[in-house]
Design a protein around this motif. Structure first.
Motif, PDB file in Angstrom:
ATOM      1  N   LYS A  51       0.836  -1.197   0.000  1.00 40.64           N
ATOM      2  CA  LYS A  51       0.000   0.000   0.000  1.00 40.64           C
ATOM      3  C   LYS A  51       0.874   1.251   0.000  1.00 40.64           C
ATOM      4  N   ASP A  52       1.920   1.252   0.829  1.00 42.57           N
ATOM      5  CA  ASP A  52       2.831   2.389   0.879  1.00 42.57           C
ATOM      6  C   ASP A  52       3.542   2.586  -0.458  1.00 42.57           C
ATOM      7  N   SER A  53       3.948   1.495  -1.087  1.00 42.74           N
ATOM      8  CA  SER A  53       4.624   1.584  -2.377  1.00 42.74           C
ATOM      9  C   SER A  53       3.684   2.147  -3.433  1.00 42.74           C
ATOM     10  N   LEU A  54       2.431   1.722  -3.415  1.00 43.01           N
ATOM     11  CA  LEU A  54       1.453   2.215  -4.374  1.00 43.01           C
ATOM     12  C   LEU A  54       1.216   3.709  -4.185  1.00 43.01           C
ATOM     13  N   GLN A  55       1.147   4.151  -2.935  1.00 45.67           N
ATOM     14  CA  GLN A  55       0.975   5.576  -2.670  1.00 45.67           C
ATOM     15  C   GLN A  55       2.167   6.381  -3.170  1.00 45.67           C
ATOM     16  N   GLN A  56       3.356   5.855  -2.992  1.00 44.01           N
ATOM     17  CA  GLN A  56       4.551   6.556  -3.472  1.00 44.01           C
ATOM     18  C   GLN A  56       4.552   6.642  -4.996  1.00 44.01           C
ATOM     19  N   LEU A  57       4.109   5.569  -5.659  1.00 44.47           N
ATOM     20  CA  LEU A  57       4.028   5.589  -7.119  1.00 44.47           C
ATOM     21  C   LEU A  57       2.998   6.613  -7.586  1.00 44.47           C
ATOM     22  N   LYS A  58       1.870   6.696  -6.896  1.00 45.93           N
ATOM     23  CA  LYS A  58       0.842   7.668  -7.270  1.00 45.93           C
ATOM     24  C   LYS A  58       1.362   9.092  -7.118  1.00 45.93           C
ATOM     25  N   ILE A  59       2.081   9.355  -6.038  1.00 47.08           N
ATOM     26  CA  ILE A  59       2.647  10.684  -5.824  1.00 47.08           C
ATOM     27  C   ILE A  59       3.662  11.017  -6.908  1.00 47.08           C
ATOM     28  N   ALA A  60       4.535  10.059  -7.212  1.00 43.85           N
ATOM     29  CA  ALA A  60       5.543  10.280  -8.249  1.00 43.85           C
ATOM     30  C   ALA A  60       4.873  10.522  -9.598  1.00 43.85           C
ATOM     31  N   ASP A  61       3.809   9.791  -9.886  1.00 41.21           N
ATOM     32  CA  ASP A  61       3.098   9.962 -11.153  1.00 41.21           C
ATOM     33  C   ASP A  61       2.428  11.333 -11.219  1.00 41.21           C
ATOM     34  N   SER A  62       1.840  11.765 -10.097  1.00 38.31           N
ATOM     35  CA  SER A  62       1.180  13.082 -10.099  1.00 38.31           C
ATOM     36  C   SER A  62       2.208  14.203 -10.287  1.00 38.31           C
ATOM     37  N   ILE A  63       3.388  14.057  -9.715  1.00 38.97           N
ATOM     38  CA  ILE A  63       4.447  15.051  -9.909  1.00 38.97           C
ATOM     39  C   ILE A  63       4.880  15.074 -11.372  1.00 38.97           C
ATOM     40  N   LYS A  64       5.005  13.921 -11.952  1.00 42.68           N
ATOM     41  CA  LYS A  64       5.404  13.827 -13.362  1.00 42.68           C
ATOM     42  C   LYS A  64       4.346  14.460 -14.255  1.00 42.68           C
ATOM     43  N   GLN A  65       3.079  14.152 -13.989  1.00 39.55           N
ATOM     44  CA  GLN A  65       1.993  14.710 -14.790  1.00 39.55           C
ATOM     45  C   GLN A  65       1.934  16.236 -14.645  1.00 39.55           C
ATOM     46  N   ASP A  66       2.161  16.735 -13.424  1.00 39.68           N
ATOM     47  CA  ASP A  66       2.160  18.170 -13.196  1.00 39.68           C
ATOM     48  C   ASP A  66       3.307  18.839 -13.952  1.00 39.68           C
ATOM     49  N   SER A  67       4.468  18.204 -13.951  1.00 42.82           N
ATOM     50  CA  SER A  67       5.619  18.750 -14.678  1.00 42.82           C
ATOM     51  C   SER A  67       5.339  18.788 -16.171  1.00 42.82           C
ATOM     52  N   LEU A  68       4.730  17.741 -16.700  1.00 49.59           N
ATOM     53  CA  LEU A  68       4.397  17.714 -18.122  1.00 49.59           C
ATOM     54  C   LEU A  68       3.370  18.792 -18.463  1.00 49.59           C
ATOM     55  N   ARG A  69       2.405  18.999 -17.595  1.00 53.70           N
ATOM     56  CA  ARG A  69       1.389  20.031 -17.809  1.00 53.70           C
ATOM     57  C   ARG A  69       2.029  21.414 -17.838  1.00 53.70           C
ATOM     58  N   GLN A  70       2.960  21.643 -16.908  1.00 52.90           N
ATOM     59  CA  GLN A  70       3.640  22.940 -16.860  1.00 52.90           C
ATOM     60  C   GLN A  70       4.458  23.185 -18.114  1.00 52.90           C
ATOM     61  N   VAL A  71       5.103  22.139 -18.632  1.00 51.55           N
ATOM     62  CA  VAL A  71       5.897  22.278 -19.856  1.00 51.55           C
ATOM     63  C   VAL A  71       4.982  22.628 -21.027  1.00 51.55           C
ATOM     64  N   LYS A  72       3.822  21.988 -21.088  1.00 46.65           N
ATOM     65  CA  LYS A  72       2.900  22.261 -22.180  1.00 46.65           C
ATOM     66  C   LYS A  72       2.350  23.693 -22.107  1.00 46.65           C
ATOM     67  N   GLU A  73       2.047  24.149 -20.868  1.00 46.69           N
ATOM     68  CA  GLU A  73       1.453  25.460 -20.720  1.00 46.69           C
ATOM     69  C   GLU A  73       2.476  26.591 -20.815  1.00 46.69           C
ATOM     70  N   HIS A  74       3.627  26.447 -20.181  1.00 44.19           N
ATOM     71  CA  HIS A  74       4.585  27.539 -20.073  1.00 44.19           C
ATOM     72  C   HIS A  74       5.854  27.325 -20.888  1.00 44.19           C
ATOM     73  N   GLY A  75       6.111  26.110 -21.281  1.00 44.12           N
ATOM     74  CA  GLY A  75       7.335  25.821 -21.998  1.00 44.12           C
ATOM     75  C   GLY A  75       8.490  25.435 -21.072  1.00 44.12           C
ATOM     76  N   HIS A  76       8.258  25.492 -19.767  1.00 49.11           N
ATOM     77  CA  HIS A  76       9.286  25.082 -18.810  1.00 49.11           C
ATOM     78  C   HIS A  76       8.599  24.681 -17.489  1.00 49.11           C
ATOM     79  N   VAL A  77       9.376  24.034 -16.633  1.00 45.84           N
ATOM     80  CA  VAL A  77       8.850  23.549 -15.358  1.00 45.84           C
ATOM     81  C   VAL A  77       9.216  24.535 -14.267  1.00 45.84           C
ATOM     82  N   HIS A  78       8.321  24.801 -13.369  1.00 47.39           N
ATOM     83  CA  HIS A  78       8.585  25.720 -12.245  1.00 47.39           C
ATOM     84  C   HIS A  78       9.140  24.967 -11.084  1.00 47.39           C
TER      85      HIS A  78
END
Length: 78
Positions: A51-78
């Motif tokens: 369960k802990d490993s799954l939560q860590q994977l979800k957090i890592a995935d959400s960070i990755k998705q947020d970074s990709l969204r920022q790149v698409k919107e602004h052209g760079h990651v904040h």
């Protein structure tokens, strides 16, 4: 005086001999109930780790998705 000293020395030696002796405790035989409890505890720990490993994977995935969204919107990651 020598007798008194030898009595004290022999008492000390006897005290050490009795205190250093191994106590023979009866160990409980392994029954099905204790074996099942041990397996259940191990299964609970394994489930918690998963369960802990799954939560860590979800957090890592959400960070990755947020970074990709920022790149698409602004052209760079904040």
């Amino acid at each position: 005086m020598k007798i008194n000293k030898s009595v004290w020395c022999s008492l000390i030696v006897l005290m050490f001999a009795f205190s250093c002796g191994e106590s023979k405790k009866k160990e409980e035989p392994v029954t099905e109930e204790t074996a099942v409890e041990t397996v259940d505890e191990a299964a609970i720990k394994a489930a918690q780790i998963a369960k802990d490993s799954l939560q860590q994977l979800k957090i890592a995935d959400s960070i990755k998705q947020d970074s990709l969204r920022q790149v698409k919107e602004h052209g760079h990651v904040h």
